[in-house]
Design an enzyme around this catalytic site. Structure first.
Site, PDB file in Angstrom:
ATOM      1  N   CYS A  71     -73.531  50.000  21.426  1.00 22.61           N
ATOM      2  CA  CYS A  71     -72.127  50.255  20.631  1.00 22.61           C
ATOM      3  C   CYS A  71     -72.037  51.599  20.004  1.00 22.61           C
ATOM      4  CB  CYS A  71     -72.197  48.903  19.963  1.00 22.61           C
ATOM      5  SG  CYS A  71     -70.832  49.062  18.820  1.00 22.61           S
ATOM      6  N   CYS A  80     -74.778  44.536  13.389  1.00 26.27           N
ATOM      7  CA  CYS A  80     -75.899  44.561  14.206  1.00 26.27           C
ATOM      8  C   CYS A  80     -76.979  45.635  13.562  1.00 26.27           C
ATOM      9  CB  CYS A  80     -75.903  45.065  15.599  1.00 26.27           C
ATOM     10  SG  CYS A  80     -74.767  43.828  16.717  1.00 26.27           S
ATOM     11  N   CYS A 159     -66.359  46.297  19.945  1.00 30.54           N
ATOM     12  CA  CYS A 159     -67.501  45.267  19.441  1.00 30.54           C
ATOM     13  C   CYS A 159     -68.275  44.787  20.824  1.00 30.54           C
ATOM     14  CB  CYS A 159     -67.214  44.387  18.684  1.00 30.54           C
ATOM     15  SG  CYS A 159     -68.729  43.419  18.012  1.00 30.54           S
ATOM     16  N   GLN A 268     -72.513  26.645  16.723  1.00 29.04           N
ATOM     17  CA  GLN A 268     -73.116  27.729  17.129  1.00 29.04           C
ATOM     18  C   GLN A 268     -72.239  28.942  17.616  1.00 29.04           C
ATOM     19  OE1 GLN A 268     -76.004  28.175  15.948  1.00 29.04           O
ATOM     20  NE2 GLN A 268     -77.354  26.492  15.867  1.00 29.04           N
ATOM     21  N   ASN A 302     -73.597  18.052  17.565  1.00 28.29           N
ATOM     22  CA  ASN A 302     -74.294  18.636  18.767  1.00 28.29           C
ATOM     23  C   ASN A 302     -75.623  18.233  19.170  1.00 28.29           C
ATOM     24  OD1 ASN A 302     -74.093  21.506  20.006  1.00 28.29           O
ATOM     25  ND2 ASN A 302     -76.012  21.768  18.716  1.00 28.29           N
ATOM     26  N   GLU A 318     -74.702  13.593   7.466  1.00 24.01           N
ATOM     27  CA  GLU A 318     -74.076  15.201   7.348  1.00 24.01           C
ATOM     28  C   GLU A 318     -73.484  14.989   5.743  1.00 24.01           C
ATOM     29  OE1 GLU A 318     -72.852  18.859   6.945  1.00 24.01           O
ATOM     30  OE2 GLU A 318     -73.826  18.305   8.766  1.00 24.01           O
ATOM     31  N   ASP A 346     -75.494  13.526   0.557  1.00 21.42           N
ATOM     32  CA  ASP A 346     -76.098  15.049   0.244  1.00 21.42           C
ATOM     33  C   ASP A 346     -77.337  15.049   0.280  1.00 21.42           C
ATOM     34  OD1 ASP A 346     -76.836  17.252  -1.022  1.00 21.42           O
ATOM     35  OD2 ASP A 346     -76.110  16.787  -3.060  1.00 21.42           O
ATOM     36  N   ASP A 367     -81.689  19.397  11.469  1.00 16.54           N
ATOM     37  CA  ASP A 367     -81.163  20.644  11.857  1.00 16.54           C
ATOM     38  C   ASP A 367     -80.368  21.319  10.705  1.00 16.54           C
ATOM     39  OD1 ASP A 367     -79.866  23.041  13.147  1.00 16.54           O
ATOM     40  OD2 ASP A 367     -78.300  21.897  14.081  1.00 16.54           O
ATOM     41  N   CYS A 394     -82.706  27.725  11.080  1.00 19.67           N
ATOM     42  CA  CYS A 394     -81.983  28.939  11.100  1.00 19.67           C
ATOM     43  C   CYS A 394     -82.773  30.201  10.225  1.00 19.67           C
ATOM     44  CB  CYS A 394     -80.460  28.958  11.147  1.00 19.67           C
ATOM     45  SG  CYS A 394     -80.067  28.175   9.356  1.00 19.67           S
TER      46      CYS A 394
END
Length: 437
Positions: A71, A80, A159, A268, A302, A318, A346, A367, A394
């Site tokens: 890029c 990035c 991009c 995602q 998911n 959730e 919660d 997750d 994550c």
């Protein structure tokens, strides 16, 4: 009196944010753009008593893993951080980050390190928030990501990590927004690319004029996108044009699932890696008919719906009411309402009592967002309880912290772990771990 020249730095390793780590006179120097094994000249932009933050100004000896960024905006745009590092080396660096977190934060070691999940490194980003600013000094409207270490919008016209169709629209967005009466009241364009439609959400602080509406419809028709308008918070977004556009969705073909979603709902960003991650999670979980399984932080389903497809009974939990409603709709859409249940809770306030009130589970899938699931893992019983836990993360730091509780307090073994390169060319580390009694 002239300032003595800065001595060359030897880059020893990468830190968790992808910066090169070096030492000078006993002080740690974190060097943007430096790669392990390199000898570089640096310029510090932040100095503290025990460390400095710097950037490379000259490379004296380059790493064999250094490549030319694809890029032209790399180094200016803050989107990035790793394009100068070969893709395979990026993945290896992320695996080292995960291993280091397990060792130093969790004091745990996986019995097996899984092979990394990786795929195409360009054009993968199906979700993005593009900032919009009308900057007279730079010739008008700018649309893109923020500059590195800045709130300014990068002056970019392409991009490489966005889908090519969307990248090609970046320079066109400038004239499009500049031509609207609310050009100074449109701070953001959010991208959500599904398999059958590309949605662009205009965050508008004032209503469109009648003339604006004509221009928005014309742009959508010409470039085959669908515009949504968002006057306030994410829940206020609504489709504007065309109203007969295909449904925004992604699919999990291996499980015969179609997953519709709103453009402002969390999904995602990398659909290809998500498919591989779901496949690995399902193999590790090995859900069976007759089992009762919980999917914590279930989002729009998911992982919940692939688990349900196996014949197990699944409870998805959730914190977001709107996501729970979406998950219920997706379960119904895919014919899985009979063995799925969803609740709003919660999970950051979970206690032993509230966990016990959910009933017994054979297995868990967790997750969480970056904050991890510390209160949830603390609430698990020390004896009995789920015999298998698959944890998708994550944040390797919070995964390692939570793994310490599971292994050292709750009686689980860390059987396997590995990374998934969900965000190529960034320092973001997605990972998955398997715990068993």
């Amino acid at each position: 009196m002239s300032t003595p020249p800065t001595p060359p730095l030897y880059i020893e390793s990468l830190d968790h944010e992808g910066r090169g780590v070096a030492h000078l006179d006993g002080k740690a120097i974190f060097v943007e753009g430096g790669l392990p094994g390199e000898l570089v000249i640096h310029s510090s932009y932040r100095k503290k008593p025990t460390y400095e933050q710097a950037q490379v100004t000259q490379i004296i000896k380059a790493s064999p893993n250094r490549v030319t960024p694809a890029c032209r905006w790399f180094g200016i745009c803050g989107g990035c951080s790793h394009q100068h590092l070969h893709e395979s080396a990026q993945v290896a660096a992320k695996q080292r980050v995960l291993e280091d977190c397990f060792e130093h934060i969790g004091k745990v070691t996986p019995e097996t390190m899984l092979s990394p999940i990786h795929g195409p490194a360009w054009g993968y980003r199906t979700r993005a928030r593009l900032s919009v600013r009308n900057v007279i000094k730079k010739g008008g409207v700018l649309v893109g990501f923020h500059e590195k270490r800045s709130s300014y919008v990068a002056d970019m016209t392409s991009c490489e990590v966005l889908p090519p169709k969307v990248s090609a629209l970046l320079p066109l967005f400038r004239d499009f927004v500049a031509d609207l009466s609310i050009r100074d009241r449109l701070p953001q364009i959010e991208l959500a690319a599904g398999e059958n439609v590309t949605v662009l959400v205009l965050r508008i602080l004032e209503p469109l004029s009648a003339e604006d509406e004509v221009k928005v419809r014309a742009f959508a028709d010409q470039h085959e996108v669908q515009f949504w308008l968002q006057p306030k918070g994410p829940d206020t977004a609504y489709p504007f044009h065309p109203l007969d556009a295909p449904e925004l969705s992604y699919s999990l073909p291996e499980f015969n699932l179609i997953m519709p979603f709103r453009p402002t709902e969390f999904t995602q960003v990398n659909h290809g890696i998500n498919r591989m991650l779901v496949r690995r999670a399902m193999r590790m979980l090995d859900s069976q008919p007759g089992e009762r399984i919980a999917d914590f932080f279930c989002g729009l389903g998911n992982f919940t719906l692939p688990i349900a497809r196996s014949g197990a009974t699944v409870l998805g939990i959730e914190g977001s009411q709107s996501l729970v409603e979406r998950a219920m709709e997706n379960a119904k859409r895919n014919g899985l309402s009979g063995n799925t249940e969803f609740r709003v809770a919660d999970l950051f306030q979970m206690t032993e009592e509230s966990y016990a009130a959910l009933g017994e589970f054979d297995k868990l899938l967790i997750d969480p967002p970056r904050d991890g699931a510390i209160e949830l893992v603390k609430s698990l019983p020390e004896r009995g309880g789920p015999r298998r836990i698959v944890y998708v993360s994550c944040s390797p730091a919070t995964l390692a912290r939570d793994a310490a509780v599971l292994v050292h307090q709750k009686g689980y073994a860390l059987k396997a772990a590995g990374v998934a390169n969900m965000f190529p060319h960034t320092a973001h580390v997605e990972s998955i771990a398997l715990f068993e009694r």
